[in-house]
Scaffold this active site. Structure first.
Site, PDB file in Angstrom:
ATOM      1  CB  ALA A  65      -0.885  -0.022   1.237  1.00 32.11           C
ATOM      2  CD  GLU A 107      -2.672  -7.780   2.047  1.00 25.78           C
ATOM      3  OE1 GLU A 107      -2.297  -6.596   1.870  1.00 25.78           O
ATOM      4  OE2 GLU A 107      -3.438  -8.127   2.951  1.00 25.78           O
TER       5      GLU A 107
HETATM    6  N1  3HC Z   1       4.569   3.466   0.153  1.00 24.17           N
HETATM    7  C1  3HC Z   1       5.048   4.656  -0.225  1.00 24.17           C
HETATM    8  N2  3HC Z   1       6.355   4.875  -0.479  1.00 24.17           N
HETATM    9  C2  3HC Z   1       7.189   3.838  -0.377  1.00 24.17           C
HETATM   10  C3  3HC Z   1       6.757   2.563   0.011  1.00 24.17           C
HETATM   11  C4  3HC Z   1       5.369   2.390   0.281  1.00 24.17           C
HETATM   12  N3  3HC Z   1       4.869   1.208   0.647  1.00 24.17           N
HETATM   13  N4  3HC Z   1       7.816   1.739   0.045  1.00 24.17           N
HETATM   14  C5  3HC Z   1       8.880   2.470  -0.335  1.00 24.17           C
HETATM   15  N5  3HC Z   1       8.506   3.738  -0.584  1.00 24.17           N
HETATM   16  C6  3HC Z   1       9.353   4.841  -1.053  1.00 24.17           C
HETATM   17  C7  3HC Z   1      10.362   5.263  -0.012  1.00 24.17           C
HETATM   18  O1  3HC Z   1       9.799   6.210   0.873  1.00 24.17           O
HETATM   19  C8  3HC Z   1      11.443   5.867  -0.866  1.00 24.17           C
HETATM   20  O2  3HC Z   1      11.001   7.156  -1.243  1.00 24.17           O
HETATM   21  P1  3HC Z   1      12.042   8.332  -1.552  1.00 24.17           P
HETATM   22  O3  3HC Z   1      12.936   7.821  -2.633  1.00 24.17           O
HETATM   23  O4  3HC Z   1      11.151   9.435  -1.970  1.00 24.17           O
HETATM   24  O5  3HC Z   1      12.740   8.559  -0.276  1.00 24.17           O
HETATM   25  C9  3HC Z   1      11.433   4.990  -2.106  1.00 24.17           C
HETATM   26  O6  3HC Z   1      10.150   4.356  -2.111  1.00 24.17           O
HETATM   27  C10 3HC Z   1      12.499   3.928  -2.145  1.00 24.17           C
HETATM   28  O7  3HC Z   1      12.421   3.169  -0.949  1.00 24.17           O
HETATM   29  P2  3HC Z   1      13.725   2.585  -0.235  1.00 24.17           P
HETATM   30  O8  3HC Z   1      14.704   3.683  -0.052  1.00 24.17           O
HETATM   31  O9  3HC Z   1      13.268   1.837   0.944  1.00 24.17           O
HETATM   32  O10 3HC Z   1      14.255   1.603  -1.390  1.00 24.17           O
HETATM   33  P3  3HC Z   1      14.997   0.231  -1.250  1.00 24.17           P
HETATM   34  O11 3HC Z   1      15.339  -0.161  -2.618  1.00 24.17           O
HETATM   35  O12 3HC Z   1      16.058   0.310  -0.199  1.00 24.17           O
HETATM   36  O13 3HC Z   1      13.891  -0.790  -0.675  1.00 24.17           O
HETATM   37  C11 3HC Z   1      11.711  -1.825  -0.504  1.00 24.17           C
HETATM   38  C12 3HC Z   1      12.745  -1.109  -1.421  1.00 24.17           C
HETATM   39  C13 3HC Z   1      12.278  -3.179  -0.048  1.00 24.17           C
HETATM   40  C14 3HC Z   1      10.464  -2.038  -1.306  1.00 24.17           C
HETATM   41  C15 3HC Z   1      11.456  -0.952   0.730  1.00 24.17           C
HETATM   42  O14 3HC Z   1      11.130   0.357   0.292  1.00 24.17           O
HETATM   43  C16 3HC Z   1      10.355  -1.396   1.627  1.00 24.17           C
HETATM   44  O15 3HC Z   1      10.544  -2.263   2.447  1.00 24.17           O
HETATM   45  N6  3HC Z   1       9.157  -0.785   1.494  1.00 24.17           N
HETATM   46  C17 3HC Z   1       8.078  -0.880   2.417  1.00 24.17           C
HETATM   47  C18 3HC Z   1       7.346  -2.185   2.320  1.00 24.17           C
HETATM   48  C19 3HC Z   1       6.179  -2.185   3.258  1.00 24.17           C
HETATM   49  O16 3HC Z   1       6.261  -1.915   4.432  1.00 24.17           O
HETATM   50  N7  3HC Z   1       5.005  -2.531   2.710  1.00 24.17           N
HETATM   51  C20 3HC Z   1       3.829  -2.659   3.449  1.00 24.17           C
HETATM   52  C21 3HC Z   1       3.028  -1.404   3.340  1.00 24.17           C
HETATM   53  S1  3HC Z   1       1.574  -1.465   4.298  1.00 24.17           S
HETATM   54  C22 3HC Z   1       0.494  -2.387   3.365  1.00 24.17           C
HETATM   55  O17 3HC Z   1       0.845  -2.857   2.316  1.00 24.17           O
HETATM   56  C23 3HC Z   1      -0.866  -2.519   3.914  1.00 24.17           C
HETATM   57  C24 3HC Z   1      -1.677  -3.527   3.157  1.00 24.17           C
HETATM   58  O18 3HC Z   1      -1.667  -4.739   3.834  1.00 24.17           O
HETATM   59  C25 3HC Z   1      -3.113  -3.066   3.023  1.00 24.17           C
END
Ligand code: 3HC
Ligand code: NAI
Length: 693
Positions: A65, A107
């Site tokens: 998300a 998901e």
């Molecule tokens: N939403 C919005 N922005 C996100 C994001 C997300 N889920 N995940 C990453 N970003 C953004 C970061 O803020 C960053 O932005 P910036 O360049 O403007 O600073 C950019 O994407 C790159 O992220 P990273 O620096 O973390 O890049 P990496 O290559 O090191 O890692 C990744 C990539 C492994 C995908 C890592 O970003 C990550 O772990 N992301 C979060 C994953 C997460 O927590 N997902 C669950 C979200 S909650 C959800 O899905 C609810 C659902 O169940 C309904």
């Protein structure tokens, strides 16, 4: 669909390919969700389409998300609706998982009828790390597909699994180098063979008993984590209730947790850490310099750990000392640390050998000649550091970044000792440097933009969390810490006991209080600095004078005569504190825990406001990132500045005024920025939003 749409549909050879392109990580924004629903409808309506493939552009499949949307009013369609649109298709839908499939991304894949993953793809449900639970069917579809116990494990530890492991657990059907081609082939086969049963209609939950056993263990261990209870409850619903009711239970938990301040704090932490890597005011197109070799000067406590950080990241490093004897001692300590990791099972023998092989020891500064980045970690003495940087200007190759690991000293003064101040900056690691995540990158007055960009990028390569700080005494972290240390001493003099002060902070969520921490680090470090700078800290000084230097002498603020590591209150310390109180003319009183906590935290927050005001830190979120990664601030309170917003800035202003009045200490008066924000109804978060815009 127009090209700039984040979701495109192309139809070829009987296959509708739905492609998501929403850089940087294909998060499921409102536009993506809407695009998925429209694409699913178009694929359903087109009679030439026999099967559907869902894939994504770039390094990731879908990272979940869009976290930045969580605080805003929801825009339809919801993610569960978008996934239902794919799952509901009568034609087979195959996910081609080209990279990370996390959270909502996994998901989406679970809503498809089959999954093919690239070997490098990682699949997981990290929602728990944001204080949430999977909120788009993950708690209902995953258990039905792979069994309740493995599903519960995946969503409660939050760590992703490899494509291979995902295949072994039945989460993906195939692993293929060219995931898209394999998914297309599978889609055509399924079009002939018939659509597989969607995960929602499967019932491969496994043993109820085993689930309850796993759930009980998790609930016991993670009693204070609300996400765990929610995951257990939602997965249990998969056993007890029809799919739609299970979905409703999951949704209710998700919406509740999303509003919990702990989840808001964890989301702030995630975004603040990433924002911290963006350097404000850097000219467009600034490129970091290449770093292939490093040198570290000084193989003491810090130098050894810093060298390990380079080796751990695969960067060859020369560790430099003044004598063979010092060098041998330093290298031995490094070897010992790696050996311990092997013994503990956290490092393979092969990796140990490789890392040790990347660290070369040398005597004499000349050995720094081949390095692209040089980190100085010698004694904290200005004269010595200037002498070294003076020599480095000749020895270091042109373009090499010259960094100092100083904790307090003026980086501009160090830079002025060279004719190449543009190459000079601070890289302030934290002890133990091979473990601690924080890296303060100190930007001098003359630091060249590309040198700064190099240090920040290098920090990320070293698996650190870099935060840029301006030059000032103690930079961001230690400057704020000094406020807390001074207040902790003052609280003892007024009537508090070490264990009461420590408890106020451990109850708040710190792993250790200031006095237990001081005992661990050794009281003589601060004593030496105070003597050199003419400062006093009566209780701490008296302890040192009594030979109580902390754990290493088995006595400090606490008594360690038991196992050497567990401190117990010591009547001798109480007597010593009472003596100091009397000498200071203070009548001791019992101080309530809430007051102790406020007096420890608010002066730090006040100093944080000054740091922002002066531009030493670019964002309040940067200050939070420093405290979370370098000083053990509990993540679910978001860091000092996030916490301040939550408490309410007017309350903090009022309390600071109380403390200043009671002690006559004007440095406790609220900072101008804090006052301005409090009076205008502003917040540190609003300030950061303005900065980002
Ligand atoms: N939403 C919005 N922005 C996100 C994001 C997300 N889920 N995940 C990453 N970003 C953004 C970061 O803020 C960053 O932005 P910036 O360049 O403007 O600073 C950019 O994407 C790159 O992220 P990273 O620096 O973390 O890049 P990496 O290559 O090191 O890692 C990744 C990539 C492994 C995908 C890592 O970003 C990550 O772990 N992301 C979060 C994953 C997460 O927590 N997902 C669950 C979200 S909650 C959800 O899905 C609810 C659902 O169940 C309904
Ligand atoms: P240390 O005393 O453990 O190590 C310093 C090492 O530098 C010694 O081994 C010494 O032999 C070597 N050295 C001295 N002059 C040298 C020279 N001319 N050439 C090569 N080597 C030389 O000190 P520590 O604790 O590692 O601190 C180093 C620096 O890191 C200091 O500036 C300190 O303020 C800073 N720092 C220390 C932290 C800590 O927790 N110890 C945390 C963060 C920064």
């Amino acid at each position: 669909m127009a090209d700039q749409e984040p979701v495109t549909l192309s139809i070829e050879g009987g296959i509708a390919e739905i492609r998501i392109s929403n850089p940087p990580v294909n998060a499921l924004s409102a536009a993506v969700r809407g695009g998925l629903v429209r694409a699913a409808e178009a694929a359903a309506a087109d009679p030439s389409v026999r099967a559907v493939v869902v894939t994504a552009e770039g390094r990731t499949f879908i990272a979940g998300a869009d976290i930045t949307e969580f605080g805003k009013p929801p825009i339809p369609p919801s993610l569960p609706e978008a996934i239902a649109a794919l799952e509901g298709l009568a034609k087979p839908v195959v996910a081609a998982i080209n990279g990370a499939a996390l959270g909502g991304g996994l998901e989406v894949a679970l809503g498809c009828h089959a999954r093919v993953a690239a070997p490098a793809a990682r699949l997981g449900l990290p929602e728990i790390k944001l204080g949430l639970l999977p909120g788009a069917g993950g708690t209902q579809r995953l258990p039905r597909l792979v069994g309740a116990v493995p599903a519960l494990r995946l969503m409660t530890d939050g760590n992703p699994v490899s494509a291979g492991d995902a295949q072994a657990m039945g989460l993906v059907d195939e692993v293929a180098e060219d995931a898209l081609a394999a998914a297309r082939a599978l889609a055509l086969r399924l079009a002939d063979a018939g659509r597989p049963t969607p995960s929602r209609d499967r019932m491969d939950l496994g043993s109820r008993e085993a689930f309850e056993e796993a759930a009980a263990a998790l609930l016991k261990k993670g009693a204070e984590n609300p996400s765990i209870g929610a995951c257990v409850d939602a997965v249990r619903a998969a056993f007890d209730k029809p799919f739609e009711e299970g979905m409703a239970a999951e949704r209710a938990h998700f919406l509740r947790l999303r509003e919990d301040p702990r989840s808001k704090a964890l989301r702030h932490v995630f975004l603040a850490e990433r924002a911290a890597a963006r350097i404000p005011g850097l000219p467009k197109g600034t490129k970091p310099r290449p770093v292939e070799r490093a040198a570290v000067i000084g193989a003491g406590t810090m130098g050894g750990g810093i060298a390990m950080s380079f080796a751990n990241a695969g960067i060859p490093v020369t560790l430099i000392e003044t004598s063979e004897e010092n060098l041998a001692r330093g290298l031995e300590r490094v070897a010992g640390n790696y050996a311990t990791s092997v013994k503990r099972g956290s490092l393979s023998e092969e990796a140990r050998a490789k890392r040790m092989g990347l660290i070369e020891g040398k005597v004499g500064l000349e050995a720094a000649a081949g390095a692209d980045v040089i980190v100085e970690a010698v004694f904290e003495e200005m004269g010595l550091k200037k002498e070294i940087f003076g020599k480095l200007q000749e020895i270091a190759r042109p373009g090499a970044v010259l960094a100092t690991n100083t904790s307090y000293l003026d980086v501009d003064e160090i830079a002025a000792s060279t004719r190449r101040p543009g190459d000079v900056l601070g890289m302030h690691f934290f002890s133990p440097a091979n473990v601690m995540k924080l890296l303060e990158v100190v930007r001098g007055r003359e630091t060249a933009p590309d040198a700064l960009a190099t240090a920040v990028e290098l920090g990320r390569k070293l698996a650190k969390v870099p935060v840029v700080s301006g030059v000032c005494y103690g930079f961001i972290g230690n400057r704020m810490l000094a406020r807390r240390t001074a207040m902790a001493e003052r609280l003892l003099q007024e009537g508090a006991l070490p264990q009461e002060v420590d408890k106020a902070l451990t109850d708040f969520g710190f792993r250790m209080g200031p006095f237990a921490m001081a005992d661990l680090a050794g009281l003589d470090i601060g004593w030496r600095i105070r003597k050199a700078t003419g400062k006093t800290s009566p209780v701490a000084d008296a302890l040192c004078e009594a030979g109580r230097l902390g754990q290493k002498t088995k006595r400090g603020y606490y008594d360690y005569s038991g196992d050497g590591r567990t401190g117990t209150p010591d009547p001798e310390v109480l007597a010593l504190i009472e003596r100091v109180s009397a000498e200071q003319g203070l009548t001791r009183r019992s101080i309530p825990q809430e007051e102790i906590l406020e007096r420890l935290l608010y002066p730090m927050i006040n100093e944080g406001a000054r740091i922002l005001e002066e531009g030493v830190a670019a964002r309040a979120g940067d200050i939070d990132t420093v405290w979370l990664n370098g000083y053990g601030w509990p993540a679910w309170t978001g860091g000092p500045m996030f916490h301040a917003d939550l408490v309410g800035l007017p309350r903090i202003v009022a309390r600071l005024r109380d403390f200043a009045a009671a002690s006559g200490d004007d440095s406790l008066q609220p900072a101008a920025l804090l006052l301005r924000l409090a009076e205008s109804g502003g917040s540190f978060a609003s300030l950061d939003q303005k900065e980002a815009a």
